[in-house]
Design a protein around this motif. Structure first.
Motif, mmCIF file in Angstrom:
data_model
loop_
_atom_site.group_PDB
_atom_site.id
_atom_site.type_symbol
_atom_site.label_atom_id
_atom_site.label_comp_id
_atom_site.label_asym_id
_atom_site.label_seq_id
_atom_site.Cartn_x
_atom_site.Cartn_y
_atom_site.Cartn_z
ATOM 1 N N ILE A 49 0.839 -1.258 0.081
ATOM 2 C CA ILE A 49 0.014 0.057 -0.010
ATOM 3 C C ILE A 49 0.843 1.248 -0.175
ATOM 4 C CG2 ILE A 49 -2.164 -1.096 1.149
ATOM 5 C CD1 ILE A 49 -1.258 0.541 3.740
ATOM 6 N N THR A 50 2.052 1.214 0.498
ATOM 7 C CA THR A 50 2.851 2.316 0.276
ATOM 8 C C THR A 50 3.708 2.561 -1.124
ATOM 9 O OG1 THR A 50 4.713 1.228 1.443
ATOM 10 C CG2 THR A 50 3.318 2.557 2.719
ATOM 11 N N ILE A 69 -0.431 5.108 -0.782
ATOM 12 C CA ILE A 69 0.368 6.229 -1.192
ATOM 13 C C ILE A 69 1.531 5.579 -2.014
ATOM 14 C CG2 ILE A 69 1.777 5.941 0.931
ATOM 15 C CD1 ILE A 69 1.712 8.963 1.321
ATOM 16 N N ASN A 70 1.992 6.530 -2.739
ATOM 17 C CA ASN A 70 3.093 6.119 -3.737
ATOM 18 C C ASN A 70 4.486 6.665 -3.220
ATOM 19 O OD1 ASN A 70 4.626 5.307 -5.814
ATOM 20 N ND2 ASN A 70 3.110 5.959 -7.246
ATOM 21 N N PRO A 136 3.937 -1.870 -8.017
ATOM 22 C CA PRO A 136 5.063 -1.860 -8.707
ATOM 23 C C PRO A 136 6.235 -2.213 -8.365
ATOM 24 C CG PRO A 136 4.238 0.124 -7.729
ATOM 25 C CD PRO A 136 3.129 -0.847 -7.355
ATOM 26 N N SER A 137 7.266 -2.626 -8.988
ATOM 27 C CA SER A 137 8.626 -2.933 -8.506
ATOM 28 C C SER A 137 9.477 -1.802 -8.219
ATOM 29 C CB SER A 137 9.213 -3.698 -9.568
ATOM 30 O OG SER A 137 8.597 -5.055 -9.825
ATOM 31 N N PRO A 138 10.267 -1.631 -7.555
ATOM 32 C CA PRO A 138 11.189 -0.496 -7.143
ATOM 33 C C PRO A 138 11.951 -0.056 -8.195
ATOM 34 C CG PRO A 138 11.932 -2.371 -5.931
ATOM 35 C CD PRO A 138 10.482 -2.935 -6.295
ATOM 36 N N ILE A 224 7.218 -9.842 -6.703
ATOM 37 C CA ILE A 224 5.993 -10.621 -7.489
ATOM 38 C C ILE A 224 4.916 -9.808 -7.844
ATOM 39 C CG2 ILE A 224 6.548 -13.240 -6.549
ATOM 40 C CD1 ILE A 224 4.332 -12.776 -4.463
ATOM 41 N N GLY A 225 4.744 -8.830 -7.211
ATOM 42 C CA GLY A 225 3.495 -7.732 -7.403
ATOM 43 C C GLY A 225 2.349 -7.925 -6.714
ATOM 44 N N ALA A 226 1.901 -8.940 -5.979
ATOM 45 C CA ALA A 226 0.696 -9.280 -5.733
ATOM 46 C C ALA A 226 0.694 -9.963 -4.361
ATOM 47 C CB ALA A 226 -0.254 -10.178 -6.640
ATOM 48 N N TRP A 227 -0.273 -9.867 -3.474
ATOM 49 C CA TRP A 227 -0.405 -10.307 -2.343
ATOM 50 C C TRP A 227 -1.913 -10.647 -1.823
ATOM 51 C CZ3 TRP A 227 3.352 -12.695 -0.076
ATOM 52 C CH2 TRP A 227 3.569 -13.123 1.137
ATOM 53 N N SER A 228 -2.070 -11.823 -1.312
ATOM 54 C CA SER A 228 -3.329 -12.150 -0.972
ATOM 55 C C SER A 228 -3.441 -13.188 -0.002
ATOM 56 C CB SER A 228 -4.294 -12.367 -2.103
ATOM 57 O OG SER A 228 -3.703 -13.990 -2.578
#
Lengths: 368, 295
Positions: A49-50, A69-70, A136-138, A224-228
């Motif tokens: 989320i950040t 937030i980004n 997003p990836s850093p 991996i760009g996703a989390w659940s």
């Protein structure tokens, strides 16, 4: 092939950091954290989320989460570590109290199972069961490189973080504080009698371990760009615990070796195999294998591949004691009694071959 | 008022389900001192066996009994092989807990491999609806509640008024002394694994009948509630485990009826944490100081 290798290196970093942190808690300090995966998960969600930006900000996928937030590059990672540490700080005051170690394990496991249910059911926190995607990836927009090169850069970054984690854990373990923790783990009453404050020491380790776990989660989610909730089922904790036990409990090198053997080969490599049977069969078989490996390791080599070093109790099996000694025993049962004497300790049913084994683990945990 | 009544109604039904599971867990935990985290997996097994039999034309009540027998035998098998072998080697409480997780993974995902990780629906007629003081129950629910009540009475009677019950309690309290007094402790342990397994199987079937869906992880996700009920009552306090199961289920369902349905599950963990903070030995447990594993 190159892609697979890079991915495996990154997973090694994630499992390595997780195993180091869990080893810090369970191996060095005897904190029975059976809910370890929720700290990784807290870090992963915080990093997500950040870096994902506000929910209403024209996000491509319709996801609902309570806040977003980004932030630029290193901050989401630090947010992940912070979230893991904060969660430990909140949970610690109750769960770090003196109690039977198996009760502590059961409580943490219960918290882990319930936390997954809550996050799955409430769509407003982290998008419920579907989870967050398109994290997003850093620096992916700033580095002008191909995907393959980026993966290798990320793998190097993961290795650097793992090395930092290793050095931190090693320093803690070799410091006077680490020695106190071992004393506490092996016999908390004896440690208390020379002025060690068990609760405060355990809190420090619990928070430090939580922060490293959060870091591992952040590292994973940004790749991996996703989390659940499916990614942090209660059972995932036991992959990490197996890394620790197979590698050698209370040994940082062992944790990394375990992460390589269990994390990479048992837990992640099978997903690169060609599918056999119905979808999901390999996943089920993997978990069965992990259960079987537990039984084999605990039976044949409970001290792990690289046993704990530097213990004065070389005659006994230090790693096995780390699992089983000390605060298993409630406070009041301290007097010498027939039933708690080593050799007849386990049960009246113990026959000759068994009682020999009991006697070898006896001296360190027996009555004083 | 209507909300309160329906909350109480749901609470009684889920309390009966939880009580069945909690009594078996408490009996086995008190006896062997093994915190058997594989208990939830065996509950799922009972539910799946009953489902399988029911879909092949066996009446659900016969299927429930057969499932109880199957789980009792599995429970005995696990207890008398893996747990006993490690206990004889001198494994202590925490190693046994890790071991039970390993068993749980094997049983859970073994069932997952067989059932292809499917979530099954119980297509089972619930019977007529009975209204009672604003609460409504289906016939199935009434049967579950009644059988839980009968089993509590039978089990408590057995534990306190029969020779077998005295032998069980004596062995749980002090195995060496019980053995010296001429009790065949290995037989008593066998009976305990069978009884707690049967209760576990019945609990699993009751759980499936009240959720109406079942998968290979149904039981394990139910485990936190059982742990909360058993730890609040105290190790080995079998009858009180049923009582605390009922109270816990009422608290969960009544708070669920008044909103916060997503969060009522948190109550179980909250109760567990508060209990461990103020009175970790539970309200009625007498075996808190026991450190040996008897398996």
């Amino acid at each position: 092939m190159s892609y697979y290798l890079a991915t495996i290196v990154i997973y090694f970093g994630v499992y390595g950091l997780g195993a180091l942190a869990l080893n810090l808690q369970i191996g060095l300090s005897g904190i029975a954290n059976f809910g370890f995966i929720i700290f990784e998960s807290a870090g992963a969600y915080a990093a997500a989320i950040t870096s994902i930006g506000p929910a209403s900000n024209g996000h491509a996928l319709s996801e609902t989460y309570f806040w977003g937030i980004n932030l630029p590059f290193p901050l989401p990672l630090l947010a992940g570590a912070l979230a893991g540490g904060l969660l430990a700080l909140i949970m610690g005051p109750v769960t770090m109290r003196k109690m039977r170690r198996d009760y502590q394990a059961a409580t943490m496991l219960a918290i882990s199972i319930i936390a997954t249910q809550v996050i799955s059911n409430d769509i407003h926190i982290f998008n419920g069961n579907a989870g967050l995607a398109a994290v997003p990836s850093p620096l992916s927009g700033h580095l002008n490189v191909s995907t393959a090169t980026y993966d290798w850069i990320y793998a190097g970054y993961a290795m650097v973080l793992t090395a930092i984690g290793y050095v931190i854990c090693k320093r803690i373990s070799m410091s006077p504080f680490g020695r106190s923790l071992r004393a506490l783990r092996d016999d908390d009453d004896a440690a208390a009698s020379i002025g060690k404050y068990a609760w405060a020491m355990k809190m420090k380790v619990f928070v430090a371990g939580g922060a490293i776990a959060g870091l591992a989660g952040a590292l994973l989610v940004q790749y991996i760009g996703a989390w659940s909730p499916a990614a942090w089922q209660y059972a995932e904790t036991f992959v990490l615990l197996q890394c620790v036990i197979l590698g050698g409990i209370a040994n940082d090198k062992g944790a990394l070796l375990g992460a390589f053997v269990v994390g990479v080969f048992l837990a992640e490599a099978p997903s690169f195999l060609p599918a056999i049977g119905y979808p999901g069969l390999i996943n089920n078989l993997q978990w069965i294998l992990i259960g079987v490996v537990y039984i084999i390791v605990l039976w044949f080599r409970p001290q792990g591949l690289i046993p704990e070093r530097g213990s004065l109790r070389l005659a006994v099996n230090p790693a096995f004691d780390a699992l089983t000694g000390g605060s298993d025993r409630p406070r009041r049962l301290r007097r010498r009694s027939a039933t708690s004497r080593p050799g007849v300790a386990s049960t009246a049913d113990a026959t000759a071959p068994g009682s020999a084994a009991v006697a070898t683990t006896g001296p360190a945990v027996g009555p004083r | 008022m209507q909300l309160l009544a329906s909350g109480i109604g749901f609470g009684i039904v889920s309390g009966a389900v939880l009580a069945l599971g909690a009594m078996g867990f408490s009996l086995q935990f008190g006896m062997t001192n093994v915190l058997n985290l594989a208990y939830g997996s065996l509950m799922s097994m009972g539910a799946l066996v009953a489902l399988l039999l029911n879909e092949n034309g066996v009446s659900i009540w016969v299927a429930a009994l057969l499932a109880a027998v199957a789980v009792a035998l599995t429970s005995l098998l696990i207890g008398s092989t893996i747990y006993r072998a490690f206990a004889r080697r001198g494994a202590r409480l925490f190693t046994m807990a890790i071991l039970s997780v390993a068993v749980s993974l094997i049983v859970d995902f073994g069932m997952g491999a067989i059932t292809r990780s499917n979530v099954y629906q119980f297509s089972f007629p619930q019977g007529a609806i009975h209204a009672f003081l604003g609460m409504t129950f289906t016939t199935t629910q009434l049967i579950i509640v009644a059988s839980a009540a009968v089993i509590v009475a039978l089990l408590e009677g057995m534990l306190h008024y029969t020779k077998l019950g005295v032998a069980i309690r004596a062995t749980a309290a002090n195995t060496a002394l019980a053995r010296a007094s001429g009790i065949r402790t290995s037989l008593v342990v066998t009976v305990t694994w069978l009884t707690s397994g049967a209760l576990c199987g019945l609990g699993g079937v009751a759980l499936a009948l009240s959720y109406l869906t079942v998968s290979f992880q149904t039981g394990t996700t139910f485990l936190p509630y059982i742990l909360a009920a058993v730890i609040v009552a105290g190790i080995g306090a079998v009858g009180y485990a049923a009582l605390s199961a009922l109270i816990l289920a009422l608290a969960i369902q009544i708070s669920g009826a008044f909103g916060a349905a997503e969060y009522n599950v948190v109550i179980a963990v909250g109760v567990l944490l508060v209990m461990l903070m103020v009175r970790p030995q539970g309200f009625f447990g007498e075996l808190w100081e026991k450190v040996q594993v008897t398996a």
